[in-house]
Design an enzyme around this catalytic site. Structure first.
Site, PDB file in Angstrom:
ATOM      1  N   GLU A  45      -2.527  -3.573  -5.606  1.00 38.93           N
ATOM      2  CA  GLU A  45      -1.406  -3.107  -4.780  1.00 38.93           C
ATOM      3  C   GLU A  45      -0.897  -1.777  -5.319  1.00 38.93           C
ATOM      4  OE1 GLU A  45       1.926  -5.746  -4.401  1.00 38.93           O
ATOM      5  OE2 GLU A  45       0.665  -7.514  -4.214  1.00 38.93           O
ATOM      6  N   GLU A  91       1.702 -12.129  -8.742  1.00 33.83           N
ATOM      7  CA  GLU A  91       2.525 -11.503  -9.791  1.00 33.83           C
ATOM      8  C   GLU A  91       3.289 -12.531 -10.639  1.00 33.83           C
ATOM      9  OE1 GLU A  91       4.964  -8.460  -7.966  1.00 33.83           O
ATOM     10  OE2 GLU A  91       3.332  -7.016  -8.146  1.00 33.83           O
TER      11      GLU A  91
END
Ligand code: GLA
Length: 662
Positions: A317, A157
């Site tokens: 995710e 991320e």
């Protein structure tokens, strides 16, 4: 849209991918056996490992210890589970930060952050840059041929920015490339304003805290620079991997749904799409707010598919239940996870992954939900995890098929950032919430829409919506789309500034000729207030005193008789609509456009999406998000049950079907 079809974007994984982040380093060895047993029970075939394991592999300067990771990888291989092997670079351990204090990030107020959490690095710190390349290279060299390896996962991320002196120097170099010389920079930022002319590159700083409103041009270029700095990190690791492992896909978990628009994903696009690259995204739902969860899921998926150019992508995710960091604990109701996961797959994901496999007993995310919750296997979450694993096996043949959307919503990250620069006429003209609102309205109407960049080839779309395109250099691509037969709908306060955030002469600047409308004045509307239109609809947030130059007036503001609010212009084989306010309700507008749902006969709240293979095999995903029993207009065989399906069949509340069409 032109779909790039990648044959097998996740090699070595049979069928669709299913699994999550797996952090065995948090658990004693005996738990690993139970993990594998339960993974098999749930049908897990892919796990992301090593994401936060730097401290174990490289516990001290120059010390490398791969014993545990070898063990993890061997264990997975023996158990038939594949690894999405991460480079472990997202979280430098304390020894690294202590040895390289200059690699810790500095905030806009000049505080250097302390270590103690994660993502604590300056993207421009040479020590960090060198360390991540070394780490990625060593891992690739060691595991390139490991039988468990399915693909590489770079970083985690990407979002970190830093305002330190090294970042300032890198920013200056980046600016010199973008603007040529200081004259170019001074022109671009309009530094004659408030006497801010730069006479030496060393004077140029990141947007650190200063006494008054900073230069919007500086702020915008800074965000571009920060995105490029992170892209350079990603690319440097990817190149280090490719030197040893040229044949495995490389990905990173992006956050395409827009909560953290820290990077320009469309600029990243060429580096995360194409051969041996995979668009993967993380998506966590917002518990409260105007957009219902199923529409939020669709937005995250449709943004990911847009970025992937219509190719398959992967949900890397999501949460099985609560995301503890989202303003407190919340729980998904029974069936929510099943429907959400299926919706991502319906919209092109090649599987469904979670954060994380097993709930952590300790650490900041100990209350984050997991596939295997603290509550154990006798739980709603686990039963649904097992059930979804079974569903994925039943629908495995959809792998590699794609979604062809009729509509697109335009998303331009530079425009999003520019609309957030200081000194705007309204604090409420944010872009992302508006894009979500339009997307949600289309979702309710049964229209699947990609999130697409205004510069992409838009020709395959029947409808293109630009709810808020504040920054636009030129109308050329949109004009071509309309002239070739497309229907373009433009929301207010669009086309206003150029790439340097300079207001185009003659409002609304870049779009004035295309829409055939002249804007005289902006009249923002107070938060919560509405304005009436003479067609019985209402606007909010923003109005304009606007005049038709070469457009038909479709509706006007009731309080300013004769002041138009909705315009239509036919051009070439298509047409363009312009709104000088944000409609409270978008449905009347969609009615005017004659916008039909993708499927005839679907009920509101019944999600219907088609995935198709090139050879003609196609599947209708039907997900009933309502509390009613609804008919499903499709014919074929429901892969979830194996039963034939015809248009007399219905879905009960919350039920789903995946109908292989005849
Ligand atoms: C992000 C991160 C994960 C984890 C989850 C929790 O997606 O990548 O490491 O922190 O959030 O929601």
């Amino acid at each position: 849209m032109h779909i790039n079809r990648n044959a097998d974007i996740i090699p070595q994984v049979d069928g669709l991918a299913y699994g999550g982040d797996y952090n065995p380093e948090q658990w004693p060895r005996e738990v690993w056996d139970e993990d594998l047993r339960l993974m098999r029970e749930a049908g897990v075939n892919l796990v992301s490992v090593n994401i936060f394991a730097w401290a174990g592999i490289n516990p001290a300067p120059g010390v490398w210890d791969f014993a545990r990771l070898d063990d993890v990888m061997d264990h997975l291989a023996a158990g038939g589970v594949r690894a999405d092997l991460a480079t472990a670079t997202a979280s430098p351990p304390p020894w690294f930060s202590q040895a390289h204090p200059e690699s810790l990030p500095v905030d806009a107020e000049g505080h250097r952050l302390h270590y103690g959490a994660r993502a604590e690095y300056c993207p421009s710190a040479p020590a960090y840059q060198a360390a991540v390349v070394e780490m990625a290279g060593r891992l690739a060299e060691r595991y390139a041929d490991h039988p468990a390896l399915a693909m590489w996962h770079v970083g985690n991320e990407y979002y970190r920015s830093c305002h330190c002196d090294a970042s300032a120097a890198a920013f200056q170099t980046w600016l010199a490339e973008r603007h040529g010389d200081l004259d170019g920079l001074n022109d671009a930022w309009g530094t004659t304003f408030w006497s801010q002319t730069y006479t030496d590159w060393s004077q140029v700083l990141p947007p650190r805290l200063c006494a008054e409103t900073p230069s919007p041009g500086l702020v915008l270029d800074w965000r571009r620079f920060c995105s490029d700095a992170l892209l350079n990190l990603f690319r440097s690791e990817a190149e280090a991997i490719e030197r040893h492992s040229p044949d495995k896909p490389i990905t990173t978990n992006l956050m395409v749904s827009g909560d953290f628009a820290a990077v320009d994903y469309h600029r990243w696009g060429p580096h995360v799409t194409g051969p041996r690259r995979l668009v993967a995204t993380d998506h966590y739902l917002i518990p409260e707010g105007p957009i219902p969860w199923p529409a939020q899921v669709a937005f995250g998926a449709d943004a990911s598919r847009g970025l992937a150019g219509g190719s398959p992508w992967l949900l890397m995710e999501q949460s099985s239940n609560s995301s503890a960091w989202r303003r407190g604990y919340f729980a998904k109701k029974p069936g929510d996870q099943l429907r959400h996961s299926l919706s991502y797959v319906a919209r092109g994901s090649e599987g469904a992954m979670f954060f994380q496999w097993r709930a952590s007993r300790y650490g900041a995310e100990r209350y984050h939900s997991a596939m295997l919750p603290h509550g154990g296997t006798d739980s709603k979450v686990w039963r649904e995890i097992v059930e979804f694993g079974d569903r994925l096996k039943r629908i495995a043949e959809v792998k590699g098929s794609t979604v062809d959307s009729r509509a697109a919503i335009l998303l331009d990250f530079e425009s999003v950032w520019a609309a957030q620069t200081p000194g705007q006429p309204s604090a409420d003209m944010d872009t992302y919430p508006e894009l979500r609102r339009w997307h949600s309205a289309l979702w309710h109407r049964g229209v699947t829409a990609d999130l697409a960049d205004p510069a992409w080839d838009l020709d395959g779309y029947e409808y293109v919506f630009a709810p808020h395109l504040y920054l636009l250099d030129t109308d050329a691509n949109l004009r071509a789309y309309v002239e070739n037969g497309g229907t373009l709908v433009v929301g207010p306060y669009s086309g206003i500034v150029d790439g340097n955030d300079h207001v185009h002469p003659g409002l609304p600047g870049a779009l004035r000729d295309l829409i055939g409308v002249r804007v005289e004045e902006f009249v923002p509307v107070a938060k919560g207030a509405t304005v009436a239109l003479d067609d019985g609809t209402e606007g909010r947030t923003w109005t304009e005193v606007a005049h038709a130059l070469d457009a038909e007036v479709q509706a006007s503001f009731a309080d300013y008789p004769g002041t138009p609010a909705l315009f239509r212009r036919r051009l070439g084989r298509g047409e363009v609509w312009y709104l000088s306010t944000r409609p409270v309700d978008l449905d009347p507008l969609f009615d005017r456009l004659g916008l039909a749902p993708d499927f005839d006969g679907g009920a509101e709240g019944l999600e219907l999406v088609r995935r198709s293979h090139e050879d003609g095999r196609s599947y209708v995903f039907a997900i009933n998000h309502t509390d009613d029993t609804v008919p499903v207009p499709a014919k074929g065989t429901d892969l979830l049950t194996g039963e034939p399906w015809d248009s007399s069949r219905t879905l009960g509340p919350g039920e789903s079907a995946v109908i292989k069409e005849r």
